[in-house]
Design a protein around this motif. Structure first.
Motif, PDB file in Angstrom:
ATOM      1  N   TYR A 129      42.181  29.488  33.796  1.00 40.77           N
ATOM      2  CA  TYR A 129      42.064  30.454  34.903  1.00 40.77           C
ATOM      3  C   TYR A 129      43.232  31.432  34.770  1.00 40.77           C
ATOM      4  O   TYR A 129      44.356  31.109  35.159  1.00 40.77           O
ATOM      5  N   PRO A 130      42.980  32.623  34.205  1.00 40.23           N
ATOM      6  CA  PRO A 130      44.090  33.545  33.962  1.00 40.23           C
ATOM      7  C   PRO A 130      44.268  34.557  35.096  1.00 40.23           C
ATOM      8  O   PRO A 130      43.318  34.893  35.796  1.00 40.23           O
ATOM      9  N   SER A 171      47.536  37.367  37.153  1.00 37.79           N
ATOM     10  CA  SER A 171      48.960  37.689  37.269  1.00 37.79           C
ATOM     11  C   SER A 171      49.629  36.852  38.366  1.00 37.79           C
ATOM     12  O   SER A 171      50.840  36.636  38.319  1.00 37.79           O
ATOM     13  N   PHE A 172      48.879  36.418  39.356  1.00 38.08           N
ATOM     14  CA  PHE A 172      49.407  35.515  40.393  1.00 38.08           C
ATOM     15  C   PHE A 172      50.770  36.003  40.914  1.00 38.08           C
ATOM     16  O   PHE A 172      51.747  35.274  40.930  1.00 38.08           O
ATOM     17  N   GLY A 191      43.454  32.736  48.238  1.00 37.13           N
ATOM     18  CA  GLY A 191      42.227  33.000  47.476  1.00 37.13           C
ATOM     19  C   GLY A 191      42.277  32.337  46.109  1.00 37.13           C
ATOM     20  O   GLY A 191      41.292  31.734  45.652  1.00 37.13           O
ATOM     21  N   HIS A 192      43.431  32.437  45.433  1.00 38.60           N
ATOM     22  CA  HIS A 192      43.586  31.756  44.139  1.00 38.60           C
ATOM     23  C   HIS A 192      43.434  30.246  44.321  1.00 38.60           C
ATOM     24  O   HIS A 192      42.774  29.576  43.529  1.00 38.60           O
ATOM     25  N   VAL A 248      39.904  29.006  44.610  1.00 36.79           N
ATOM     26  CA  VAL A 248      39.227  28.929  43.304  1.00 36.79           C
ATOM     27  C   VAL A 248      39.722  27.709  42.518  1.00 36.79           C
ATOM     28  O   VAL A 248      38.934  26.958  41.930  1.00 36.79           O
ATOM     29  N   ARG A 280      37.009  32.954  36.227  1.00 40.34           N
ATOM     30  CA  ARG A 280      37.442  34.083  37.041  1.00 40.34           C
ATOM     31  C   ARG A 280      36.804  33.967  38.427  1.00 40.34           C
ATOM     32  O   ARG A 280      35.716  33.394  38.574  1.00 40.34           O
ATOM     33  N   GLY A 281      37.482  34.533  39.415  1.00 37.72           N
ATOM     34  CA  GLY A 281      36.941  34.543  40.771  1.00 37.72           C
ATOM     35  C   GLY A 281      36.344  35.906  41.073  1.00 37.72           C
ATOM     36  O   GLY A 281      36.872  36.923  40.629  1.00 37.72           O
ATOM     37  N   ARG A 306      35.306  38.417  44.174  1.00 37.77           N
ATOM     38  CA  ARG A 306      35.444  38.629  45.620  1.00 37.77           C
ATOM     39  C   ARG A 306      34.392  39.568  46.169  1.00 37.77           C
ATOM     40  O   ARG A 306      33.837  39.356  47.231  1.00 37.77           O
ATOM     41  N   ALA A 323      34.093  33.880  45.503  1.00 40.29           N
ATOM     42  CA  ALA A 323      35.138  33.639  46.494  1.00 40.29           C
ATOM     43  C   ALA A 323      34.519  33.097  47.772  1.00 40.29           C
ATOM     44  O   ALA A 323      33.430  33.520  48.169  1.00 40.29           O
ATOM     45  N   THR A 327      38.281  33.546  52.354  1.00 40.37           N
ATOM     46  CA  THR A 327      39.448  34.038  51.607  1.00 40.37           C
ATOM     47  C   THR A 327      39.122  35.234  50.715  1.00 40.37           C
ATOM     48  O   THR A 327      40.001  35.749  50.030  1.00 40.37           O
ATOM     49  N   VAL A 361      41.374  38.367  50.606  1.00 40.75           N
ATOM     50  CA  VAL A 361      42.796  38.228  50.264  1.00 40.75           C
ATOM     51  C   VAL A 361      43.031  38.607  48.804  1.00 40.75           C
ATOM     52  O   VAL A 361      42.351  38.107  47.913  1.00 40.75           O
ATOM     53  N   SER A 362      43.975  39.497  48.570  1.00 39.93           N
ATOM     54  CA  SER A 362      44.354  39.805  47.187  1.00 39.93           C
ATOM     55  C   SER A 362      45.879  39.816  47.100  1.00 39.93           C
ATOM     56  O   SER A 362      46.573  40.064  48.097  1.00 39.93           O
ATOM     57  N   ALA A 363      46.391  39.556  45.911  1.00 43.02           N
ATOM     58  CA  ALA A 363      47.843  39.558  45.718  1.00 43.02           C
ATOM     59  C   ALA A 363      48.401  40.954  45.995  1.00 43.02           C
ATOM     60  O   ALA A 363      49.512  41.094  46.515  1.00 43.02           O
TER      61      ALA A 363
HETATM   62  P1  ADP Z   1      44.757  39.621  42.384  1.00 48.62           P
HETATM   63  O1  ADP Z   1      43.413  40.179  41.912  1.00 48.62           O
HETATM   64  O2  ADP Z   1      44.709  38.975  43.735  1.00 48.62           O
HETATM   65  O3  ADP Z   1      45.905  40.547  42.170  1.00 48.62           O
HETATM   66  P2  ADP Z   1      45.015  38.150  39.927  1.00 48.62           P
HETATM   67  O4  ADP Z   1      44.963  39.379  39.111  1.00 48.62           O
HETATM   68  O5  ADP Z   1      46.136  37.227  39.665  1.00 48.62           O
HETATM   69  O6  ADP Z   1      45.072  38.399  41.469  1.00 48.62           O
HETATM   70  O7  ADP Z   1      43.615  37.421  39.844  1.00 48.62           O
HETATM   71  C1  ADP Z   1      43.378  36.265  39.111  1.00 48.62           C
HETATM   72  C2  ADP Z   1      41.951  35.837  39.347  1.00 48.62           C
HETATM   73  O8  ADP Z   1      41.817  35.398  40.684  1.00 48.62           O
HETATM   74  C3  ADP Z   1      40.886  36.916  39.180  1.00 48.62           C
HETATM   75  O9  ADP Z   1      39.734  36.324  38.622  1.00 48.62           O
HETATM   76  C4  ADP Z   1      40.611  37.352  40.579  1.00 48.62           C
HETATM   77  O10 ADP Z   1      39.315  37.907  40.735  1.00 48.62           O
HETATM   78  C5  ADP Z   1      40.725  36.023  41.292  1.00 48.62           C
HETATM   79  N1  ADP Z   1      41.008  36.178  42.704  1.00 48.62           N
HETATM   80  C6  ADP Z   1      42.006  36.850  43.281  1.00 48.62           C
HETATM   81  N2  ADP Z   1      41.945  36.773  44.618  1.00 48.62           N
HETATM   82  C7  ADP Z   1      40.849  36.010  44.903  1.00 48.62           C
HETATM   83  C8  ADP Z   1      40.214  35.579  46.118  1.00 48.62           C
HETATM   84  N3  ADP Z   1      40.676  35.926  47.308  1.00 48.62           N
HETATM   85  N4  ADP Z   1      39.121  34.805  46.013  1.00 48.62           N
HETATM   86  C9  ADP Z   1      38.603  34.461  44.797  1.00 48.62           C
HETATM   87  N5  ADP Z   1      39.151  34.852  43.624  1.00 48.62           N
HETATM   88  C10 ADP Z   1      40.251  35.620  43.676  1.00 48.62           C
END
Ligand code: ADP
Length: 162
Positions: A6-7, A9-10, A16-17, A20, A88-89, A91, A119, A123, A126-128
């Motif tokens: 599961y890659p 940037s976290f 949300g992460h 998943v 990958r997730g 949303r 997703a 959640t 929610v995004s980073a």
């Molecule tokens: P972000 O998109 O939040 O900046 P990342 O780039 O680290 O975070 O995303 C890593 C993975 O996690 C991607 O596949 C992204 O679609 C998924 N992801 C991020 N936020 C969520 C969420 N709220 N629900 C499900 N998957 C998510």
């Protein structure tokens, strides 16, 4: 062993992460959470050691999660780990376009497959990136980042931006 990578940037880990990761941990024997080190974009809100630590604390209760950093081609990391596929997730419908392109490209260059988890409704918003925006403005991150690391995440933003 069936391993999935599961890659992302976290920067930083969000609820949300974790949604998943927890769901994937019931499907795969091992989930490797891979924090991508991007040489073109070395800086972020959190350093690589901080992102790894926040993820490790947040997943401490799950026995089949491994947190690692990686750089270079994603498909090489999949092969080096002996993983089955990429996770990958998704949303929103807007996530799908670029994710499909990347999944197809990765399969084209290596045969590596990508699986997607939808997703959870609770959640999906929610995004980073939003967490960083709220954190930099001194907002409360309750319910957006895992409670076990919320104090650490909020105080980092507090130190750097207020
Ligand atoms: P972000 O998109 O939040 O900046 P990342 O780039 O680290 O975070 O995303 C890593 C993975 O996690 C991607 O596949 C992204 O679609 C998924 N992801 C991020 N936020 C969520 C969420 N709220 N629900 C499900 N998957 C998510």
């Amino acid at each position: 062993m069936q391993i999935v990578l599961y890659p992302g940037s976290f920067d930083p880990v969000t609820v949300g992460h974790i949604d998943v990761i927890v769901r994937a941990s019931t499907i795969f024997e091992q989930v490797v959470v891979g924090v991508l080190y991007n040489e073109q974009k070395p800086s972020g809100a959190f350093t690589m050691p901080e992102r790894l630590e926040l993820l490790r604390i947040s997943t401490a209760g799950l026995h089949n999660i491994v947190v690692k950093s990686f750089s270079g081609l994603l498909v090489d990391a999949v092969k080096n780990l002996g993983a089955e596929c990429v996770l990958r997730g998704l949303r929103t419908p807007e996530d799908l376009g670029p994710e499909l392109e990347m999944a197809r490209l990765n399969r084209h260059i290596s045969g590596v497959e990508t699986v997607f988890l939808a997703a959870s409704a609770e959640t999906a918003y929610v995004s980073a990136q939003r967490v960083r925006e709220i954190g930099r403005l001194g907002g409360c991150l309750k319910g957006l980042v895992p409670e076990a690391v919320r104090g650490q995440v909020e105080s980092k933003f507090h130190q750097e931006y207020t």
